[in-house]
Design a protein around this motif. Sequence first.
Motif, PDB file in Angstrom:
ATOM      1  N   PHE A  60       0.671  -0.951   0.003  1.00 43.16           N
ATOM      2  CA  PHE A  60       0.039   0.101   0.046  1.00 43.16           C
ATOM      3  C   PHE A  60       0.713   1.242   0.054  1.00 43.16           C
ATOM      4  O   PHE A  60       0.362   2.454  -0.096  1.00 43.16           O
ATOM      5  CB  PHE A  60      -0.857  -0.054   1.195  1.00 43.16           C
ATOM      6  N   GLY A  61       1.969   1.255   0.166  1.00 47.24           N
ATOM      7  CA  GLY A  61       3.010   2.537   0.018  1.00 47.24           C
ATOM      8  C   GLY A  61       3.350   2.943  -1.264  1.00 47.24           C
ATOM      9  O   GLY A  61       2.689   2.597  -2.306  1.00 47.24           O
ATOM     10  N   PRO A  62       3.838   4.185  -1.263  1.00 46.00           N
ATOM     11  CA  PRO A  62       4.404   4.750  -2.391  1.00 46.00           C
ATOM     12  C   PRO A  62       5.179   3.828  -3.308  1.00 46.00           C
ATOM     13  O   PRO A  62       5.681   2.916  -2.901  1.00 46.00           O
ATOM     14  CB  PRO A  62       5.277   6.086  -1.904  1.00 46.00           C
ATOM     15  N   ASP A  63       5.205   4.063  -4.719  1.00 49.20           N
ATOM     16  CA  ASP A  63       5.758   3.338  -5.703  1.00 49.20           C
ATOM     17  C   ASP A  63       7.267   2.924  -5.392  1.00 49.20           C
ATOM     18  O   ASP A  63       7.568   1.816  -5.434  1.00 49.20           O
ATOM     19  CB  ASP A  63       5.546   3.841  -7.266  1.00 49.20           C
ATOM     20  N   LEU A  64       8.058   3.965  -5.041  1.00 50.56           N
ATOM     21  CA  LEU A  64       9.431   3.900  -4.635  1.00 50.56           C
ATOM     22  C   LEU A  64       9.445   2.942  -3.308  1.00 50.56           C
ATOM     23  O   LEU A  64      10.435   1.969  -3.287  1.00 50.56           O
ATOM     24  CB  LEU A  64      10.210   5.117  -4.422  1.00 50.56           C
ATOM     25  N   LEU A  65       8.885   3.043  -2.551  1.00 45.44           N
ATOM     26  CA  LEU A  65       8.837   2.559  -1.268  1.00 45.44           C
ATOM     27  C   LEU A  65       8.498   1.124  -1.399  1.00 45.44           C
ATOM     28  O   LEU A  65       9.164   0.183  -0.731  1.00 45.44           O
ATOM     29  CB  LEU A  65       8.060   3.275  -0.027  1.00 45.44           C
ATOM     30  N   ARG A  66       7.488   0.863  -2.053  1.00 51.62           N
ATOM     31  CA  ARG A  66       7.091  -0.597  -2.413  1.00 51.62           C
ATOM     32  C   ARG A  66       8.343  -1.241  -2.905  1.00 51.62           C
ATOM     33  O   ARG A  66       8.206  -2.563  -2.942  1.00 51.62           O
ATOM     34  CB  ARG A  66       5.793  -0.473  -3.551  1.00 51.62           C
ATOM     35  N   ILE A  67       9.071  -0.730  -3.733  1.00 50.77           N
ATOM     36  CA  ILE A  67      10.373  -1.315  -4.137  1.00 50.77           C
ATOM     37  C   ILE A  67      11.411  -1.704  -3.159  1.00 50.77           C
ATOM     38  O   ILE A  67      11.646  -2.657  -2.736  1.00 50.77           O
ATOM     39  CB  ILE A  67      10.842  -0.688  -5.233  1.00 50.77           C
ATOM     40  N   LEU A  68      11.635  -0.374  -2.452  1.00 53.60           N
ATOM     41  CA  LEU A  68      12.885  -0.472  -1.497  1.00 53.60           C
ATOM     42  C   LEU A  68      12.545  -1.021  -0.573  1.00 53.60           C
ATOM     43  O   LEU A  68      13.585  -1.842   0.245  1.00 53.60           O
ATOM     44  CB  LEU A  68      13.426   1.034  -1.163  1.00 53.60           C
ATOM     45  N   VAL A  69      11.453  -1.320   0.043  1.00 52.13           N
ATOM     46  CA  VAL A  69      11.140  -1.889   1.516  1.00 52.13           C
ATOM     47  C   VAL A  69      11.532  -3.455   1.271  1.00 52.13           C
ATOM     48  O   VAL A  69      11.436  -4.075   2.522  1.00 52.13           O
ATOM     49  CB  VAL A  69       9.498  -1.904   1.718  1.00 52.13           C
TER      50      VAL A  69
END
Length: 684
Positions: A60-69
């Motif tokens: 559910f996070g922002p696009d970039l965070l969905r990758i980096l997390v």
Amino acid sequence: MGYDHLSEALFAQRHRFGLWVPVWLGLGVSLYFSLQFEPDVRFLSSLFGGILIGLFFSRFGPDLLRILVWVPVLVALGVLVGAGRARMVADPKLGWHYYGAVEGTIVHLDRSGSDKPRVTLADPVLERMNPKRMPKRVRVSLHSELTGTALRPGARIMLTASLSPPAGPVEPGGFDFQRMAWFNRLGAVGYARAPPVLAVPADNRAFDLRIFALRMKISTHIRQKIPGRTGAFAAAIITGDRSQIDPVLLEDLRRSNLAHLLAISGLHMGLLTGFVFALIRFAIAAVPYLSVRLQAKKIGAVVALIAGAGYLLVSGANIATQRAFVMVAVMLVAVLLERPAITLRAVAIAATLILLFRPESLTGPGFQMSFAATTALVGTFEVLNGADGWHKLRQSRFRMLAPLVSLFIASAVAGAATAPFSAFHFNQMAQYGLLANLASVPVMSLIVMPAAVIAAVLSLIGLEGGAFWVMGQGIDWILGVAHFVAAQEGSVLRIKSGPVWALGLITFGGLVVIIWQGRLRWSGGALAIVGAVCWALAERPDLLLTQNGRLAGVLTDHGRAVTREMGNGFAALNWLENDGDGADQKQAAARFEQDGNDWRLRLEGGTVTYLWGKTRTTAELQSACENADLLIVPQWQGEVSGPCRLLNAAELRAGGAVAIRSEAEGLEIQTARQASGARLWNMR
């Protein structure tokens, strides 16, 4: 780089994200093993909570965070997997030195580093010991004449043995045998000087003991058909039984970089299943009625998978073979699903599965070298297959040269990829390994392994003799190449030990080059170079001391000098190897110019005085302390008043081996226990 540019760069790599899963998972596993403490329930629960939070943001996070997390999520999962596995294999271990009767069931046979027969006993019984504190497995080297002694798989034997808890590293930060023993569920190791006595004949009703007995039966049959060291090599590559391998032969294989042919790993499993796969497809294609009605490729994949599973069981199913089978199984399943079989994705899936189920394998040379070679080879040929020059060669009138060029490239790439790991774990690199592999691998691929498969089939009707003869001729060629190459001057380059993080930089840099798409990939080369430079600049300790204090090793201008010609030979050999020194203990002892019992060493950071013997007076020790910065008295139990730092019997016993570095501001003293911390495998 701005937010938008970073997002764009990462999204351009989205089709490669799966290849990074084992990388971040492996980083978490390595972090677990490098911790200075054993994570408790609260720590692990916090990690689990963090993983759940990370999964939420990945959805559910922002696009970039969905990758980096996914990076911290996978790293945390690696720590949890390592901690869980360490607790899963927890068994009692011996807490003291034991001498007396031992009874147990033989579940493994091999040879020790000193070339003695060695047995692993399950469900041992030790005299006067509480069953709840009894180790589940012990390993005993047999130092007696065993003529007429039946060491049968599954037999229960009795012997009088001297057992000890698994020993810690011979120097801080060195190879941790305690950790390896913990994950192998070995609670004690030792030796027996008298021959064992049969207590109960073999009763192999248990499945694993049946397989063990079958392995030994096949191994014996092979050595009867192929005599001498050739048969011992053949038995080792088919059943994993190295109990008859000559140490001289093993050294030749190592010096020529051909030892990987002995280990049942990806090469053997790939050759076996590949030959079976091709054989089934050819057999079906040869019958027109079947070729138009059956899917030869899928049937071949199924039969090859069954053959691989059988080979896994017969060869002992050790970690290296399990890893090889998983990789082959992933590729064969890809064939069944009509997907590309040999891809980096298949390698990543295999590595992920191994890390999830056997995370401890990450720290061993087998896992590292196998996946380094496979990843580098698959990545290299992915690039080659997209190159115009390679396609032109394969379609030109010189296309017959393509297999030879492929072999040369494969040997060079695999050698370069495994070289850092070979240097790190074995402190040597074979100078002529490429030539030895070019001369031997084709023989292994085209003669030895196909002959082994044919012999296995023909053995069902008793006609395997001819196939074994062919196999023996191929092995003789390989052993001849190994001996010739090993005998050449300068065949081995000695390498000193470096910090594990330097190897990590080299590894991560290589993975960036292979996995990342775009110009940024070449930054991985810079990382690898930094790691190599840091390794080269790493300094070895000025003084090393064994846990019992009996042996010390002083770094001199002529190499490390050890204080005694005999005793603590394993530690002395490891010190010299880690220095990149090819000397043996006797040669190193000749470098020491003082008496080994009492000596005095002046270093830049201070003076070290060593005194051996129990009959020291307090006044004598106090006087020595007044004139030294460090006083080592391995047999003294008490304290000494004075300005010096004291290393007595109690401190050595509690801290383990000692490394001392001379710094401008003084002596830096580190024990093995300080380097490894308090972990499950070294707690008393």
